[in-house]
Scaffold this active site. Structure first.
Site, PDB file in Angstrom:
ATOM      1  N   SER A  79      28.944  33.833  37.275  1.00  0.00           N
ATOM      2  CA  SER A  79      29.670  34.928  36.796  1.00  0.00           C
ATOM      3  C   SER A  79      31.260  34.623  36.347  1.00  0.00           C
ATOM      4  O   SER A  79      31.837  35.446  35.916  1.00  0.00           O
ATOM      5  CB  SER A  79      29.695  36.166  37.694  1.00  0.00           C
ATOM      6  OG  SER A  79      28.531  36.618  37.989  1.00  0.00           O
ATOM      7  N   THR A 181      31.964  37.451  40.323  1.00  0.00           N
ATOM      8  CA  THR A 181      33.523  37.643  39.516  1.00  0.00           C
ATOM      9  C   THR A 181      34.491  37.491  40.843  1.00  0.00           C
ATOM     10  O   THR A 181      34.397  37.938  41.690  1.00  0.00           O
ATOM     11  CB  THR A 181      33.647  38.692  38.984  1.00  0.00           C
ATOM     12  OG1 THR A 181      32.800  38.804  37.749  1.00  0.00           O
ATOM     13  CG2 THR A 181      35.145  39.008  38.579  1.00  0.00           C
ATOM     14  N   THR A 199      36.498  36.163  34.922  1.00  0.00           N
ATOM     15  CA  THR A 199      34.965  36.264  34.733  1.00  0.00           C
ATOM     16  C   THR A 199      34.421  36.064  33.494  1.00  0.00           C
ATOM     17  O   THR A 199      35.035  36.013  32.711  1.00  0.00           O
ATOM     18  CB  THR A 199      34.596  37.943  35.076  1.00  0.00           C
ATOM     19  OG1 THR A 199      33.153  37.993  35.239  1.00  0.00           O
ATOM     20  CG2 THR A 199      35.278  38.815  34.221  1.00  0.00           C
ATOM     21  N   ARG A 209      32.122  42.440  23.985  1.00  0.00           N
ATOM     22  CA  ARG A 209      32.359  43.236  24.962  1.00  0.00           C
ATOM     23  C   ARG A 209      33.359  42.849  26.115  1.00  0.00           C
ATOM     24  O   ARG A 209      33.341  41.628  26.275  1.00  0.00           O
ATOM     25  CB  ARG A 209      30.973  43.629  25.725  1.00  0.00           C
ATOM     26  CG  ARG A 209      31.160  44.522  26.826  1.00  0.00           C
ATOM     27  CD  ARG A 209      31.399  43.861  28.243  1.00  0.00           C
ATOM     28  NE  ARG A 209      31.297  44.648  29.508  1.00  0.00           N
ATOM     29  CZ  ARG A 209      31.653  44.137  30.463  1.00  0.00           C
ATOM     30  NH1 ARG A 209      32.065  43.039  30.963  1.00  0.00           N
ATOM     31  NH2 ARG A 209      31.439  44.987  31.777  1.00  0.00           N
ATOM     32  N   VAL A 210      34.110  43.558  26.115  1.00  0.00           N
ATOM     33  CA  VAL A 210      35.215  43.131  27.239  1.00  0.00           C
ATOM     34  C   VAL A 210      35.041  44.170  28.707  1.00  0.00           C
ATOM     35  O   VAL A 210      35.182  45.555  28.232  1.00  0.00           O
ATOM     36  CB  VAL A 210      36.584  43.253  26.605  1.00  0.00           C
ATOM     37  CG1 VAL A 210      37.773  43.137  27.758  1.00  0.00           C
ATOM     38  CG2 VAL A 210      36.641  42.454  25.509  1.00  0.00           C
ATOM     39  N   GLY A 211      35.308  43.561  29.739  1.00  0.00           N
ATOM     40  CA  GLY A 211      35.107  44.438  30.818  1.00  0.00           C
ATOM     41  C   GLY A 211      36.431  44.796  31.625  1.00  0.00           C
ATOM     42  O   GLY A 211      37.580  44.682  30.922  1.00  0.00           O
ATOM     43  N   ASP A 212      36.358  45.305  32.669  1.00  0.00           N
ATOM     44  CA  ASP A 212      37.409  45.661  33.604  1.00  0.00           C
ATOM     45  C   ASP A 212      38.615  44.316  33.953  1.00  0.00           C
ATOM     46  O   ASP A 212      39.764  44.448  34.046  1.00  0.00           O
ATOM     47  CB  ASP A 212      37.123  46.291  34.747  1.00  0.00           C
ATOM     48  CG  ASP A 212      36.238  45.401  35.640  1.00  0.00           C
ATOM     49  OD1 ASP A 212      35.300  44.827  35.294  1.00  0.00           O
ATOM     50  OD2 ASP A 212      36.656  45.227  36.869  1.00  0.00           O
ATOM     51  N   THR A 232      35.196  44.310  41.355  1.00  0.00           N
ATOM     52  CA  THR A 232      34.278  43.419  40.841  1.00  0.00           C
ATOM     53  C   THR A 232      33.174  44.451  40.618  1.00  0.00           C
ATOM     54  O   THR A 232      32.982  45.603  41.245  1.00  0.00           O
ATOM     55  CB  THR A 232      33.923  42.649  41.877  1.00  0.00           C
ATOM     56  OG1 THR A 232      32.617  41.785  40.992  1.00  0.00           O
ATOM     57  CG2 THR A 232      33.368  42.999  42.996  1.00  0.00           C
ATOM     58  N   GLY A 233      32.118  44.208  39.776  1.00  0.00           N
ATOM     59  CA  GLY A 233      30.961  45.089  39.446  1.00  0.00           C
ATOM     60  C   GLY A 233      30.835  45.538  38.079  1.00  0.00           C
ATOM     61  O   GLY A 233      31.291  44.692  37.300  1.00  0.00           O
ATOM     62  N   GLY A 235      32.041  46.726  35.021  1.00  0.00           N
ATOM     63  CA  GLY A 235      33.476  46.815  34.591  1.00  0.00           C
ATOM     64  C   GLY A 235      33.542  48.278  33.916  1.00  0.00           C
ATOM     65  O   GLY A 235      34.734  48.666  34.136  1.00  0.00           O
TER      66      GLY A 235
HETATM   67  C1  SD4 Z   1      32.559  42.913  34.119  1.00  0.00           C
HETATM   68  N1  SD4 Z   1      33.515  43.301  36.483  1.00  0.00           N
HETATM   69  O1  SD4 Z   1      32.780  42.300  33.474  1.00  0.00           O
HETATM   70  C2  SD4 Z   1      33.053  42.305  35.634  1.00  0.00           C
HETATM   71  C3  SD4 Z   1      31.874  41.661  36.236  1.00  0.00           C
HETATM   72  C4  SD4 Z   1      31.703  41.274  37.619  1.00  0.00           C
HETATM   73  O2  SD4 Z   1      30.928  40.195  39.337  1.00  0.00           O
HETATM   74  O3  SD4 Z   1      32.639  41.712  38.368  1.00  0.00           O
HETATM   75  N2  SD4 Z   1      31.011  40.395  38.019  1.00  0.00           N
HETATM   76  O4  SD4 Z   1      32.211  43.988  34.146  1.00  0.00           O
END
Ligand code: SD4
Length: 322
Positions: A79, A181, A199, A209-212, A232-233, A235
């Protein structure tokens, strides 16, 4: 008694009556100067690298950078960085940010072919007038700063992606496809806090795509007067709720980091009443007095803490188990 003084006393008395006791400013906690590192998931090695940096006189910012670089270079961490799972077009794109004790921050989003995104994020903070650089611009900046372009897609990640293409079903698997992550927080011997998050994002995400994780407030927040938090998780859920900032705000109101994480997870669940069973969010936090906490929606979220007593990995309590 003068009129002014009488008026002043009356006003004081009235405002004391109208100020509810729970809105009183929480007592400021004593700042710890014992080195401390806390990181999401089984990132004990990252904690050790960060802690070694603190012990050799590094600031918290140096420590979190050193820590985050460990999984970025590890092809078995699926990740983060090299070896990270790609987007649905088979390209590894990285998100990362850092925040220091002065409230400075830097971030890269949708960065390709540069292994140590966290170092580029720090360079954005220190060498540019901006906070976020994206995509091609982020890569161009990285190359100008001396970073090398390299292929980050390992054979294992390429094979997994090709298997995924057979169904192309986008439903990130809890604790697997949003796992590992690294979010990492440190407190140095001056008592100052910093954090980093890095991450390759959600596996098989849409291109672009962009996450948190690179978004200050969502994936990471540091307030050197209060504490720091990182998530984490999935996003999208932390973006919708500005989750890390929320944890820090709960700590500002006097909550222990553990309670602050639990309250923020509850907020995420309230915000997603029909879907929270289908995704994971984990949050970790520390306050300026060196107290730590963690909480997640689903069981299975782990985190590592390192102090002078050594490194230990814990299972976070979760809403679905409590
Ligand atoms: C995301 N939060 O891009 C990140 C992924 C993640 O463990 O936390 N992975 O959504």
């Amino acid at each position: 008694m003068t009129n002014n003084r009488r008026q002043f006393l009356q006003l004081g008395f009235l405002s004391a009556l109208s100020t509810p006791f729970w809105s009183a400013v929480p007592r400021k906690r004593k700042r710890s100067t014992k080195p401390l590192v806390i990181a999401t998931w089984n990132n004990a090695k990252a904690c050790e690298a960060a802690f070694a940096s603190l012990q050799s006189g590094g600031k918290a910012l140096d420590a979190v950078e050193q820590g985050a670089m460990v999984p970025e270079a590890d092809p078995n961490d699926r990740s983060v960085g090299y070896g990270g799972r790609p987007d649905r077009e088979g390209r590894v794109t990285l998100d990362s940010c850092v925040m220091d004790h002065r409230g400075n921050c830097g971030s890269v989003v949708f960065l390709e072919e540069i292994k140590h995104a966290v170092q580029v994020a720090r360079k954005v903070m220190e060498e540019t007038p901006h906070v976020i650089l994206a995509g091609e611009g982020a890569q161009q900046f990285a190359v100008e700063q001396g970073f090398e372009r390299e292929n980050l897609l390992t054979e294992a990640s390429r094979k997994d992606w090709q298997n995924w293409l057979k169904t192309s079903d986008y439903k990130p698997v809890i604790n697997i496809e949003n796992h590992d992550t690294i979010g990492i927080l440190a407190q140095d011997t001056d008592g100052d806090l910093s954090g980093a998050c890095t991450t390759s994002g959600a596996a098989y995400k849409m291109r672009g795509r962009v996450g948190d994780s690179p978004i200050i407030g969502a994936g990471l927040y540091v307030d050197n007067q209060v504490g720091a938090a990182v998530g984490t998780g999935l996003g999208e859920a932390l973006l919708r709720t500005v989750g890390s900032y929320l944890v820090v705000e709960f700590m500002r109101q006097g909550d222990h980091p553990q309670r602050a994480c639990r309250k923020a997870i509850n907020r995420v669940m309230e915000h997603h009443p029909d879907t929270y069973l289908d995704f994971q969010i984990g949050l970790i936090a520390t306050d300026i007095s060196g107290r730590t906490g963690a909480y997640s929606i689903q069981p299975g979220f782990t985190y590592a803490v390192m102090t002078e007593d050594g490194v230990e990995t814990f299972s976070a309590p979760s809403a679905l188990e409590d």
